[in-house]
Design a protein around this motif. Sequence first.
Motif, PDB file in Angstrom:
ATOM      1  N   ASN A  32       0.814  -1.220   0.000  1.00  0.00           N
ATOM      2  CA  ASN A  32       0.000   0.000   0.000  1.00  0.00           C
ATOM      3  C   ASN A  32       0.844   1.264   0.000  1.00  0.00           C
ATOM      4  N   ASP A  39       0.535   7.953  -5.754  1.00  0.00           N
ATOM      5  CA  ASP A  39      -0.602   8.884  -5.755  1.00  0.00           C
ATOM      6  C   ASP A  39      -0.174  10.273  -5.279  1.00  0.00           C
ATOM      7  N   VAL A  51      -8.634   7.908 -13.024  1.00  0.00           N
ATOM      8  CA  VAL A  51      -9.778   7.080 -12.619  1.00  0.00           C
ATOM      9  C   VAL A  51     -10.944   7.311 -13.579  1.00  0.00           C
ATOM     10  N   TYR A  56     -13.014   3.691 -13.881  1.00  0.00           N
ATOM     11  CA  TYR A  56     -12.873   2.742 -12.785  1.00  0.00           C
ATOM     12  C   TYR A  56     -14.080   2.781 -11.856  1.00  0.00           C
ATOM     13  N   GLU A  59     -15.998   5.642  -9.735  1.00  0.00           N
ATOM     14  CA  GLU A  59     -15.139   6.829  -9.871  1.00  0.00           C
ATOM     15  C   GLU A  59     -15.193   7.762  -8.664  1.00  0.00           C
ATOM     16  N   MET A  61     -13.796   9.135  -5.419  1.00  0.00           N
ATOM     17  CA  MET A  61     -12.582   9.251  -4.608  1.00  0.00           C
ATOM     18  C   MET A  61     -12.782  10.208  -3.434  1.00  0.00           C
ATOM     19  N   TYR A  68      -8.512   5.781  -0.413  1.00  0.00           N
ATOM     20  CA  TYR A  68      -9.817   5.812  -1.094  1.00  0.00           C
ATOM     21  C   TYR A  68     -10.193   4.488  -1.739  1.00  0.00           C
ATOM     22  N   TRP A  69      -9.203   3.632  -2.036  1.00  0.00           N
ATOM     23  CA  TRP A  69      -9.474   2.355  -2.694  1.00  0.00           C
ATOM     24  C   TRP A  69      -9.602   1.196  -1.708  1.00  0.00           C
ATOM     25  N   LEU A  74     -14.224   4.411  -3.253  1.00  0.00           N
ATOM     26  CA  LEU A  74     -14.057   3.879  -4.604  1.00  0.00           C
ATOM     27  C   LEU A  74     -14.476   2.408  -4.608  1.00  0.00           C
ATOM     28  N   GLU A  75     -15.458   2.092  -5.438  1.00  0.00           N
ATOM     29  CA  GLU A  75     -15.980   0.735  -5.502  1.00  0.00           C
ATOM     30  C   GLU A  75     -16.081   0.295  -6.953  1.00  0.00           C
ATOM     31  N   GLN A  81     -14.766  -4.932 -13.289  1.00  0.00           N
ATOM     32  CA  GLN A  81     -13.366  -5.365 -13.261  1.00  0.00           C
ATOM     33  C   GLN A  81     -13.005  -6.069 -14.568  1.00  0.00           C
TER      34      GLN A  81
END
Length: 181
Positions: A32, A39, A51, A56, A59, A61, A68-69, A74-75, A81
Amino acid sequence: ENSFIAWNGETYPFEAWNADQTLQSAMNSSVNWYFQTVDEQLGASDVYSYVQKIGYGNENMSGDFSSYWMESSLEISPIEQVELLTKLQNNSFGFAPENINAVKDAIRLSFSDTGTLYGKTGTGRVNGQDVNGWFIGYIETADNTYFFATNISADSDATGGNATEITMSILSDMNIWVSQK
C-alpha cells in the motif's frame, strides 16, 4: 520501467513491505505505501483524471486520499473489473504501450504450455477482519483470452488468497488452466 521507490525505513505489518519496491514487487505483495507514494507524486486531481479516463467503477474518490481504494469510497463490481481488464489487455485507454506492458508484466503470475496467467489479489480489511477478497485477471492461450473476477464477502476470512483458490478451482474444472504441480 522507472518504478523504483526507496523504502522509508518505517516498519510495516508485512515483511515484504519493509524493503525498496518496484511496480512488480509492489503489485506482487500489495504494498500500500508504494501506491500511496505514487498517488502523492501525481496529486489528487491527476489520479482522479486517470480514474475517470479508465472508467474505474463508481469513480468516487471522496474518501481519504491515502486510502480511497481500501474499503472506502471507490468501488467496482466484478463485471466492471472484467470490462477494465479487457480494456487493459487491448490498450483501449490510449496509454503508451510500454506503460501498459509494464502493468501487464507486473501482474503476470505464471506461464506454461497452456498459456499465460495474469492476475491480482486484493483483501479488504475492516476492524482487523478480512471482509472482502478479490482475485481478478485473465489467461491468454493460443486460441483465446479468458477474463475473470472473483469477489467474496464475509464477516471474516474473505481474502484474496481464498478468492484465488476458488478461481483456480473453477478454471481447472473448466479445463482453461491447470496449475502446475
